[in-house]
Design a protein around this motif. Structure first.
Motif, PDB file in Angstrom:
ATOM      1  N   PHE A   1       0.893  -1.158   0.000  1.00 33.76           N
ATOM      2  CA  PHE A   1       0.000   0.000   0.000  1.00 33.76           C
ATOM      3  C   PHE A   1       0.933   1.211   0.000  1.00 33.76           C
ATOM      4  O   PHE A   1       1.240   1.794   1.026  1.00 33.76           O
ATOM      5  CB  PHE A   1      -0.890  -0.023   1.247  1.00 33.76           C
ATOM      6  CG  PHE A   1      -2.101   0.851   1.164  1.00 33.76           C
ATOM      7  CD1 PHE A   1      -3.204   0.467   0.399  1.00 33.76           C
ATOM      8  CD2 PHE A   1      -2.165   2.050   1.859  1.00 33.76           C
ATOM      9  CE1 PHE A   1      -4.344   1.271   0.344  1.00 33.76           C
ATOM     10  CE2 PHE A   1      -3.298   2.858   1.802  1.00 33.76           C
ATOM     11  CZ  PHE A   1      -4.388   2.465   1.037  1.00 33.76           C
TER      12      PHE A   1
ATOM     13  N   ASP B   1      -9.663   4.870   3.788  1.00 31.46           N
ATOM     14  CA  ASP B   1      -9.851   3.775   4.743  1.00 31.46           C
ATOM     15  C   ASP B   1     -10.451   2.557   4.045  1.00 31.46           C
ATOM     16  O   ASP B   1     -10.086   1.413   4.328  1.00 31.46           O
ATOM     17  CB  ASP B   1     -10.758   4.225   5.905  1.00 31.46           C
ATOM     18  CG  ASP B   1     -10.034   5.246   6.792  1.00 31.46           C
ATOM     19  OD1 ASP B   1      -8.783   5.294   6.726  1.00 31.46           O
ATOM     20  OD2 ASP B   1     -10.716   6.003   7.509  1.00 31.46           O
TER      21      ASP B   1
ATOM     22  N   ARG C   1      -7.768   0.967   2.049  1.00 30.67           N
ATOM     23  CA  ARG C   1      -6.841   0.288   2.975  1.00 30.67           C
ATOM     24  C   ARG C   1      -7.421  -1.059   3.401  1.00 30.67           C
ATOM     25  O   ARG C   1      -6.724  -2.075   3.471  1.00 30.67           O
ATOM     26  CB  ARG C   1      -6.616   1.192   4.204  1.00 30.67           C
ATOM     27  CG  ARG C   1      -5.555   0.686   5.152  1.00 30.67           C
ATOM     28  CD  ARG C   1      -4.167   0.991   4.598  1.00 30.67           C
ATOM     29  NE  ARG C   1      -3.128   0.475   5.484  1.00 30.67           N
ATOM     30  CZ  ARG C   1      -2.535  -0.712   5.369  1.00 30.67           C
ATOM     31  NH1 ARG C   1      -2.881  -1.511   4.368  1.00 30.67           N
ATOM     32  NH2 ARG C   1      -1.608  -1.109   6.204  1.00 30.67           N
ATOM     33  N   GLU C   2      -8.737  -1.019   3.653  1.00 32.45           N
ATOM     34  CA  GLU C   2      -9.419  -2.239   4.065  1.00 32.45           C
ATOM     35  C   GLU C   2      -9.379  -3.291   2.938  1.00 32.45           C
ATOM     36  O   GLU C   2      -9.148  -4.476   3.178  1.00 32.45           O
ATOM     37  CB  GLU C   2     -10.862  -1.910   4.444  1.00 32.45           C
ATOM     38  CG  GLU C   2     -11.572  -3.062   5.147  1.00 32.45           C
ATOM     39  CD  GLU C   2     -13.067  -2.810   5.251  1.00 32.45           C
ATOM     40  OE1 GLU C   2     -13.473  -1.631   5.278  1.00 32.45           O
ATOM     41  OE2 GLU C   2     -13.810  -3.804   5.273  1.00 32.45           O
TER      42      GLU C   2
ATOM     43  N   ASN D   1      -7.164  -3.450   0.667  1.00 32.88           N
ATOM     44  CA  ASN D   1      -5.762  -3.897   0.589  1.00 32.88           C
ATOM     45  C   ASN D   1      -5.489  -5.001   1.607  1.00 32.88           C
ATOM     46  O   ASN D   1      -4.904  -6.041   1.292  1.00 32.88           O
ATOM     47  CB  ASN D   1      -4.860  -2.687   0.810  1.00 32.88           C
ATOM     48  CG  ASN D   1      -3.412  -3.073   1.106  1.00 32.88           C
ATOM     49  OD1 ASN D   1      -2.959  -2.942   2.244  1.00 32.88           O
ATOM     50  ND2 ASN D   1      -2.706  -3.565   0.099  1.00 32.88           N
ATOM     51  N   GLN D   2      -5.999  -4.764   2.809  1.00 33.68           N
ATOM     52  CA  GLN D   2      -5.720  -5.729   3.877  1.00 33.68           C
ATOM     53  C   GLN D   2      -6.558  -6.989   3.719  1.00 33.68           C
ATOM     54  O   GLN D   2      -6.073  -8.106   3.892  1.00 33.68           O
ATOM     55  CB  GLN D   2      -5.990  -5.076   5.237  1.00 33.68           C
ATOM     56  CG  GLN D   2      -4.933  -4.028   5.584  1.00 33.68           C
ATOM     57  CD  GLN D   2      -5.260  -3.254   6.845  1.00 33.68           C
ATOM     58  OE1 GLN D   2      -6.422  -3.163   7.249  1.00 33.68           O
ATOM     59  NE2 GLN D   2      -4.248  -2.683   7.462  1.00 33.68           N
TER      60      GLN D   2
ATOM     61  N   ARG E   1      -1.342   7.199   5.559  1.00 37.09           N
ATOM     62  CA  ARG E   1      -1.866   5.834   5.550  1.00 37.09           C
ATOM     63  C   ARG E   1      -0.971   4.857   4.777  1.00 37.09           C
ATOM     64  O   ARG E   1      -1.061   3.639   4.980  1.00 37.09           O
ATOM     65  CB  ARG E   1      -3.272   5.828   4.941  1.00 37.09           C
ATOM     66  CG  ARG E   1      -4.331   6.386   5.884  1.00 37.09           C
ATOM     67  CD  ARG E   1      -5.635   6.651   5.142  1.00 37.09           C
ATOM     68  NE  ARG E   1      -6.694   7.076   6.057  1.00 37.09           N
ATOM     69  CZ  ARG E   1      -6.816   8.280   6.584  1.00 37.09           C
ATOM     70  NH1 ARG E   1      -5.897   9.220   6.314  1.00 37.09           N
ATOM     71  NH2 ARG E   1      -7.814   8.562   7.397  1.00 37.09           N
TER      72      ARG E   1
ATOM     73  N   ARG F   1       2.004   2.571   3.570  1.00 41.12           N
ATOM     74  CA  ARG F   1       3.008   1.862   4.360  1.00 41.12           C
ATOM     75  C   ARG F   1       4.411   2.089   3.800  1.00 41.12           C
ATOM     76  O   ARG F   1       5.402   1.728   4.418  1.00 41.12           O
ATOM     77  CB  ARG F   1       2.686   0.365   4.391  1.00 41.12           C
ATOM     78  CG  ARG F   1       1.372   0.056   5.121  1.00 41.12           C
ATOM     79  CD  ARG F   1       1.405  -1.326   5.750  1.00 41.12           C
ATOM     80  NE  ARG F   1       1.721  -2.353   4.796  1.00 41.12           N
ATOM     81  CZ  ARG F   1       0.814  -3.143   4.226  1.00 41.12           C
ATOM     82  NH1 ARG F   1      -0.467  -2.995   4.516  1.00 41.12           N
ATOM     83  NH2 ARG F   1       1.187  -4.073   3.384  1.00 41.12           N
TER      84      ARG F   1
END
Lengths: 234, 408
Positions: free
Chosen positions: A41, A190, A193-194, A196-197, A215, A217
């Motif tokens: 990310f 967000d 990001r979610e 991505n995770q 945000r 990484r």
């Protein structure tokens, strides 16, 4: 679909890009090398004119490089034909643009299913996936609306839906929050990001938005067409 | 494919005014083609009707060499056999016999050289319009052998009116002796054709044969077919079947070759008009498609970015060209139909105007045919799509980065 095992999605080696601007050669990218691994990310950051958008264009096959090498999932980019590049972008890359860039004459549902149509996904499966992704992104009531009837935040969420619906390995996002207010921008980030995770999708941003920088990484900072710093994945 | 068509169709309506203007421009081109063709067909019909039904008939039989020489001695060979065959021939609807001679007509105040035509009034009325063109007096109503029907212009020159006497002088066949006969003006016609109104006089067939010493003989058999196509087909077997025993049978197109040339010219004119219209229209199409293309350059870049192949871009533009063609065809078809239909009802007044030896005697009515709404629209569609190839090629070879240079 991004796999769970980590592998190099992008390998850039000594990438250079020279434009001719009014007959004067301009070096937009000057010997950039980096590797993006699946599940990252990350963000290309830097001031305007630092070469981040040019680099993103080259990585996505939208623009050619002058010299150097870019490997996408192990395939040499410059060896691909125009048709192969199109197919690569269709199957492996999702784009999120600054100005959303949805097709205004297609409904939300049609915009999202467009890439799957190009991929030849069956109608029932397309509809199922579109429904799922729109629900996931809180757009279930907007399927039959045309983009101009949506707010900026909603349009960008549709753009995200379009980018991820075919589950590409790599999502390239160029200033995705630039036209959004901070609250909507934060919500969108967000959400990405979610994704991505949860799904393991690889995200690479081009930005100078601090929200994204906070945000991300990994930050690859560009300056005058060269990498000024690379935080590496945290 | 259906997505591309959907995109193309909706894209066209993003700028309704521009699409409408382009559609009207192309549509007017199509409507012009339809109307030009309808007018040409109407003119052909009118000219054929005028040429064949006024006096010429759809075909004629003569003795060989008669048409070239006008020699009064050259009468049709074996007339009884020929007429018997014609009577039994199902292709023949009507026929009439004529005798021709040059002569001099004299009134108390003037003298004029004319063509004297001996006709059978009963059958002649089905083959010519002499009876319809009578403006004063009557068309051989009784059985008076001294009746003569002359043209309005000739009556004016001779200063005669109905009931006045005139003397006809002509040379007899074979002997060449002069023969004179007194007639009484029974009818005056006005064809609006100078040659006929000024230079012809009609008498009964029997009387003409008697004066000319041609008992039972004629110079000309005028034909009307059950299928008028035969008259248009110079190679139809009918003509060779009756071109025997020293006689020759010819179609009206042979008798009036200039009209056929005029038709060919007319077809050529339509083609030229079509080419010019299409050339103008093509610029409009290219302009419209390029304006639309440049306006959406970034969008095309996005489409390419998300994986649309170059060929897909070309297909999209071609679909837009096709969709524009469909809109134009609808507009042009409506304009063409309504405009032509109105003209076909009210007619266009060309009466009195002479064209390649044929004077229009009736209003000209444009003719609508189904093919005008199939063939021309097909060409417009094909042409529009072909013209669209250039912007399609342009769109296909655009690199996404060039198209999206504003961002990304």
């Amino acid at each position: 679909m991004a796999g769970n095992e980590q592998h190099d999605v992008i390998v850039a080696r000594d990438v250079r890009k020279t434009y001719a601007e009014n007959g004067v050669p301009v070096e937009a990218v000057r010997g950039v090398s980096f590797t993006i691994t699946s599940g990252e990310f990350s963000a290309l950051v830097g001031p305007s004119g630092s070469g981040k958008t040019t680099l993103l264009n080259i990585i996505s096959g939208l623009d050619s490089l002058t010299s150097g090498e870019v490997l996408l999932d192990g395939r040499e980019l410059s060896a691909m034909s125009g048709r192969e590049l199109s197919d690569y972008r269709r199957d492996s890359v999702g784009f999120i643009f600054q100005a959303y860039n949805l097709i205004p004459v297609l409904t939300v549902e049609e915009n999202v299913e467009y890439v799957m149509l190009l991929q030849g996904v069956a109608k029932d499966e397309r509809r199922e996936r579109v429904h799922t992704i729109l629900t996931e992104l809180g757009l279930e009531g907007f399927a039959h609306r045309l983009p101009p009837k949506l707010s900026g935040g909603q349009q960008q969420r549709v753009a995200v839906a379009r980018a991820i619906v075919s589950e590409p390995a790599l999502i390239l996002a160029d200033e995705p929050t630039a036209n959004l207010d901070s609250k909507t921008g934060a919500e969108l980030l967000d959400m990405m990001r979610e994704l991505n995770q949860r799904r393991g999708m690889t995200f690479l941003f081009s930005t100078h938005d601090t929200m994204i920088m906070e945000r991300a990484r990994r930050l690859i900072t560009l300056k005058d067409g060269m990498i000024d710093s690379d935080t590496g994945e945290s | 494919m259906s997505m591309y068509f959907k995109l193309a169709w909706r894209n066209l309506f993003r700028n309704k005014r521009r699409t409408l203007i382009a559609g009207i421009a192309i549509g007017v081109g199509l409507a012009s083609l339809i109307m030009t063709n309808a007018l040409t067909l109407g003119m052909k019909d009118n000219m054929i009707a005028t040429a064949t039904s006024s006096f010429l008939g759809e075909g004629q039989i003569h003795r060989q060499k008669y048409r070239e020489t006008g020699d009064v001695d050259l009468t049709i060979n074996d007339l009884d056999t020929v007429t018997a065959r014609l009577t039994d021939d199902p292709r023949i609807k009507r026929y009439t016999l004529r005798v021709w001679s040059y002569g001099m007509i004299a009134s108390p105040v003037n003298v004029s050289g004319i063509s004297v035509v001996g006709i059978d009034p009963a059958t002649e009325r089905y083959l010519s319009q002499v009876d319809d063109a009578i403006t004063d007096g009557e068309y051989f109503s009784g059985d008076n052998r001294r009746d003569i029907v002359i043209g309005s212009k000739l009556a004016e020159i001779m200063e005669v009116k109905i009931g006045d006497r005139v003397v006809l002088t002509t040379a007899q066949a074979h002997s060449g002796d002069l023969a004179q006969e007194m007639f009484r003006i029974s009818g005056i016609y006005h064809f609006n054709v100078e040659e006929m109104d000024r230079g012809m006089a009609f008498v009964r067939l029997g009387v003409a044969q008697e004066i000319l010493g041609l008992e039972g003989q004629v110079h000309e058999i005028v034909l009307k077919f059950t299928q008028s196509d035969i008259g248009m087909d110079e190679k139809h077997p009918f003509w060779s079947e009756y071109s025997e025993d020293g006689n020759e049978a010819v179609a009206w197109t042979v008798l009036l070759p200039q009209i056929k040339v005029a038709f060919e010219m007319s077809d050529l004119s339509t083609l030229i008009v079509g080419i010019i219209l299409f050339a103008v229209v093509s610029l409009g199409i290219i302009n419209t498609l390029f304006m639309s293309l440049y306006e959406r350059m970034f969008e095309f870049g996005v489409l390419r970015a998300v994986g649309t192949r170059p060929g897909g871009m070309a297909v999209l533009i071609l679909y837009e060209a096709g969709a524009l063609a469909i809109i134009s065809i609808i507009i042009g078809g409506i304009i063409g139909f309504v405009g032509t239909y109105i003209l076909s009802q009210v007619g266009i007044d060309y009466t009195g105007i002479e064209f390649v030896g044929v004077t229009f005697r009736k209003l000209l009515y444009p003719v609508l045919t189904p093919s005008q709404f199939i063939v021309f629209p097909f060409w417009v569609f094909l042409f529009t799509v072909v013209v669209g190839l250039y912007p399609a090629w342009y769109a296909a070879r655009m690199t996404p980065a060039d198209a999206m240079r504003k961002s990304m």
